[in-house]
Design a protein around this motif. Structure first.
Motif, PDB file in Angstrom:
ATOM      1  N   ILE A   1       0.837  -1.211   0.000  1.00  0.00           N
ATOM      2  CA  ILE A   1       0.000   0.000   0.000  1.00  0.00           C
ATOM      3  C   ILE A   1       0.869   1.258   0.000  1.00  0.00           C
ATOM      4  CG2 ILE A   1      -1.635   1.344   1.374  1.00  0.00           C
ATOM      5  CD1 ILE A   1      -2.844  -1.355   2.272  1.00  0.00           C
ATOM      6  N   GLU A   2       1.900   1.275   0.823  1.00  0.00           N
ATOM      7  CA  GLU A   2       2.781   2.446   0.895  1.00  0.00           C
ATOM      8  C   GLU A   2       3.473   2.694  -0.439  1.00  0.00           C
ATOM      9  OE1 GLU A   2       5.336   1.549   4.151  1.00  0.00           O
ATOM     10  OE2 GLU A   2       3.920   2.264   5.685  1.00  0.00           O
ATOM     11  N   ALA A   3       3.901   1.627  -1.098  1.00  0.00           N
ATOM     12  CA  ALA A   3       4.552   1.772  -2.404  1.00  0.00           C
ATOM     13  C   ALA A   3       3.574   2.326  -3.433  1.00  0.00           C
ATOM     14  CB  ALA A   3       5.096   0.425  -2.872  1.00  0.00           C
ATOM     15  N   ALA A   4       2.317   1.863  -3.382  1.00  0.00           N
ATOM     16  CA  ALA A   4       1.299   2.356  -4.314  1.00  0.00           C
ATOM     17  C   ALA A   4       1.013   3.834  -4.079  1.00  0.00           C
ATOM     18  CB  ALA A   4       0.025   1.533  -4.166  1.00  0.00           C
ATOM     19  N   HIS A   5       1.008   4.248  -2.818  1.00  0.00           N
ATOM     20  CA  HIS A   5       0.802   5.665  -2.486  1.00  0.00           C
ATOM     21  C   HIS A   5       1.880   6.535  -3.125  1.00  0.00           C
ATOM     22  CE1 HIS A   5      -2.452   6.821   0.274  1.00  0.00           C
ATOM     23  NE2 HIS A   5      -2.482   5.544   0.645  1.00  0.00           N
ATOM     24  N   LYS A   6       3.114   6.097  -3.010  1.00  0.00           N
ATOM     25  CA  LYS A   6       4.239   6.880  -3.543  1.00  0.00           C
ATOM     26  C   LYS A   6       4.192   6.974  -5.066  1.00  0.00           C
ATOM     27  CE  LYS A   6       7.418   5.854   0.267  1.00  0.00           C
ATOM     28  NZ  LYS A   6       8.678   5.172   0.663  1.00  0.00           N
ATOM     29  N   GLU A   7       3.744   5.897  -5.702  1.00  0.00           N
ATOM     30  CA  GLU A   7       3.750   5.860  -7.165  1.00  0.00           C
ATOM     31  C   GLU A   7       2.523   6.527  -7.775  1.00  0.00           C
ATOM     32  OE1 GLU A   7       4.005   1.743  -8.078  1.00  0.00           O
ATOM     33  OE2 GLU A   7       6.005   1.489  -7.210  1.00  0.00           O
ATOM     34  N   SER A   8       1.481   6.753  -6.994  1.00  0.00           N
ATOM     35  CA  SER A   8       0.214   7.241  -7.545  1.00  0.00           C
ATOM     36  C   SER A   8       0.214   8.756  -7.706  1.00  0.00           C
ATOM     37  CB  SER A   8      -0.942   6.827  -6.628  1.00  0.00           C
ATOM     38  OG  SER A   8      -1.017   5.421  -6.529  1.00  0.00           O
ATOM     39  N   SER A   9      -0.498   9.210  -8.747  1.00  0.00           N
ATOM     40  CA  SER A   9      -0.695  10.643  -8.959  1.00  0.00           C
ATOM     41  C   SER A   9      -1.682  11.175  -7.936  1.00  0.00           C
ATOM     42  CB  SER A   9      -1.227  10.887 -10.373  1.00  0.00           C
ATOM     43  OG  SER A   9      -1.696  12.212 -10.501  1.00  0.00           O
ATOM     44  N   LYS A  10      -1.362  12.335  -7.371  1.00  0.00           N
ATOM     45  CA  LYS A  10      -2.251  12.923  -6.362  1.00  0.00           C
ATOM     46  C   LYS A  10      -3.423  13.662  -7.007  1.00  0.00           C
ATOM     47  CE  LYS A  10       0.381  11.570  -2.966  1.00  0.00           C
ATOM     48  NZ  LYS A  10       1.325  10.771  -3.759  1.00  0.00           N
ATOM     49  N   GLU A  11      -3.384  13.811  -8.342  1.00  0.00           N
ATOM     50  CA  GLU A  11      -4.426  14.552  -9.038  1.00  0.00           C
ATOM     51  C   GLU A  11      -5.534  13.635  -9.555  1.00  0.00           C
ATOM     52  OE1 GLU A  11      -4.151  17.781  -8.927  1.00  0.00           O
ATOM     53  OE2 GLU A  11      -2.213  17.540  -7.936  1.00  0.00           O
ATOM     54  N   THR A  12      -5.276  12.356  -9.609  1.00  0.00           N
ATOM     55  CA  THR A  12      -6.226  11.394 -10.179  1.00  0.00           C
ATOM     56  C   THR A  12      -6.905  10.597  -9.072  1.00  0.00           C
ATOM     57  OG1 THR A  12      -4.800  11.171 -12.120  1.00  0.00           O
ATOM     58  CG2 THR A  12      -6.469   9.468 -11.791  1.00  0.00           C
ATOM     59  N   PRO A  13      -8.221  10.438  -9.126  1.00  0.00           N
ATOM     60  CA  PRO A  13      -8.904   9.620  -8.116  1.00  0.00           C
ATOM     61  C   PRO A  13      -8.416   8.164  -8.160  1.00  0.00           C
ATOM     62  CG  PRO A  13     -10.481  10.990  -9.291  1.00  0.00           C
ATOM     63  CD  PRO A  13      -9.178  11.108 -10.025  1.00  0.00           C
TER      64      PRO A  13
END
Length: 497
Positions: free
Chosen positions: A124-136
């Motif tokens: 989950i933490e890795a996915a958070h880092k890789e995810s765009s903060k602008e996209t739902p």
């Protein structure tokens, strides 16, 4: 005079009044016109706002997103509600990222749960880092229950990532699995162990034989590494790390001359040495030998002390003519002298097994000598045919637990002694076997004696006339013989004491 002035004043007053009235009309008309313009403009503006294609599209997008978000969350929650593993939902939102974590209710059924949760948190933490903060984004962490069979269940951390695609107006899905499921023995309620899978030290030693052969076969030059392979520490039921799969197993190896730190063994390669309760039995379905027909009679011919260039070739000719396969327990010192003959034995379908290097009584020599007798013969046979011998017959049948552990192979004894080594007489050999042979037994002979070779053709005929089917010892024993056990026949297995 006064009258004229009064008339002039009156006309001026009327003129001013008319001008005022005209101005008033103009103002009122202007106000009315402006009001009409404003009203029309408002109506038009309202119409324009309500019918602007871009704004209409944006409004429609928002509506679709909300609808599809609701549908997605409903799908996720319904799926978890019907999952075999009951769980509770933990929800957290950080800007556009919504995280749903499903924690099992029955934690005592999963002794490895802290480790599984830790791995899920890492995903989950890795996915958070890789995810765009602008996209739902929706991150859904849960644990999947994997039922191998009634005896074995696995649990695997899984992270499903749902990302909103603005252009397509839909959610895309990606699934990440934890490295490996954590398996639990349903009988003990404890983590799966090698002891569960291999059952005994004897089976572990049998698997070690398979490992050694595999490392040699996969090496570009097995002869260059064979010393290191034969001396590598054996796998340990208690200490060897492993990765379980339903159809195979990966084992961590001690440092060895092949340079490999891990080896993967399909269960079909070690079918006789694993507990079928803990594997997918379909993976060994085609390799488990059929049991011998209880309505038939079976017997095995075995020959010790060869190969001998004067007698073994003639024996091979007879066996070929009769269509019989046998087991040859060879002395390493003879193997190195007659490699071509050893190769012929193997190529004609006979089993090449070990009888030590120089024929000492192994229970009367030290451990180092036993090791040398076994390993030197292994190397000689491997050099001749590219395969290590898997079975061992100790000289004089002398063996104990310590010796058997060093040998690390099944101990193949005998139940019918032709006494050819004593009589050196073909007729006596034939008579002896006729009188003592019985079903599911192993006959001891020696291919170094000419009289034995003279007797073999008649021995085969008599056995067949008595209804015996002649098999090499490995087949007689169902290809399941294991180290630390002695075999006198297919129905006479004894642990070495």
């Amino acid at each position: 005079m006064h009258k004229k002035n009064h008339s002039r004043i009156t006309r001026n007053s009327r003129r001013e009044k008319n001008k005022h009235n005209i101005t008033k009309k103009i103002v009122l008309t202007s106000i009315a016109g402006l009001s009409l313009i404003l009203i029309c403009g408002g109506v038009y503006a309202t119409y324009a706002i309500q019918h602007n294609p871009k704004q209409e599209s944006q409004a429609e997008d928002i509506s679709q997103y909300e609808h599809k978000e609701h549908a997605l969350l409903e799908k996720i929650r319904t799926s978890q509600k019907h999952d075999e593993l009951e769980s509770t939902e933990q929800e957290k939102t950080d800007k556009n990222i919504q995280t749903l974590i499903y924690e099992p209710l029955t934690t005592e059924a999963i002794p490895q749960l802290p480790k599984i949760n830790s791995e899920l948190t890492t995903l989950i933490e890795a996915a958070h880092k890789e995810s765009s903060k602008e996209t739902p984004i929706k991150l859904v962490g849960h644990i999947k229950r994997i039922k191998v069979n009634e005896q074995l269940v696995g649990y695997q951390p899984i992270l499903d990532t749902y990302t909103w695609n603005q252009e397509k107006n839909e959610w895309s899905e990606k699934t990440e699995l934890g490295k490996q499921p954590a398996f639990v023995n349903q009988k003990t309620k404890q983590p799966l162990t090698l002891q569960d899978i291999f059952i005994s030290e004897a089976n572990a030693l049998a698997v070690q034989q398979v490992i050694e052969q595999k490392l040699l076969s996969e090496s570009p030059d097995g002869n260059a590494i064979i010393d290191g392979i034969l001396n590598m520490p054996s796998i340990s039921l208690a200490e060897t790390a492993f990765t379980y799969y339903s159809d195979k197993i990966s084992l961590t190896l001690a440092e060895n001359s092949s340079g490999k730190t891990e080896i993967t063994l399909p269960y079909k390669e070690i079918a006789g040495y694993v507990d079928p309760q803990f594997i997918d039995t379909a993976s060994i379905k085609d390799v488990v030998p059929e049991p011998l027909d209880p309505n038939k009679k079976y017997i095995s011919l075995t020959f010790d002390d060869g190969p001998n260039p004067d007698t073994t070739p003639r024996l091979l000719d007879i066996l070929k003519e009769k269509g019989v396969t046998a087991t040859f327990f060879m002395l390493g010192q003879n193997v190195v002298k007659h490699e071509a003959l050893v190769k012929r034995v193997a190529e004609e379908g006979h089993e090449v097994a070990s009888h030590s290097y120089s024929h000492p009584q192994l229970t009367s020599v030290d451990a180092q000598r036993v090791t040398e007798e076994v390993q030197n013969t292994d190397k000689a046979i491997y050099h001749a045919i590219g395969k290590l011998p898997t079975d061992f017959r100790p000289p004089y049948g002398a063996v104990n637990k310590e010796v058997a552990t060093i040998i690390g192979k099944p101990i193949i004894q005998w139940s019918v002694d032709s006494q050819d080594w004593q009589s050196h007489n073909a007729e006596a050999i034939i008579k002896r076997i006729d009188e003592t042979a019985y079903n599911d037994t192993i006959i001891l002979m020696h291919d170094i004696h000419p009289e034995t070779v003279d007797a073999v053709s008649t021995v085969i005929d008599h056995l067949r006339n008595d209804g015996y089917e002649i098999l090499p010892s490995k087949e007689l024993l169902g290809k399941k013989a294991k180290p630390l056990h002695m075999y006198y026949g297919s129905k006479d297995e004894r642990p070495v004491q």
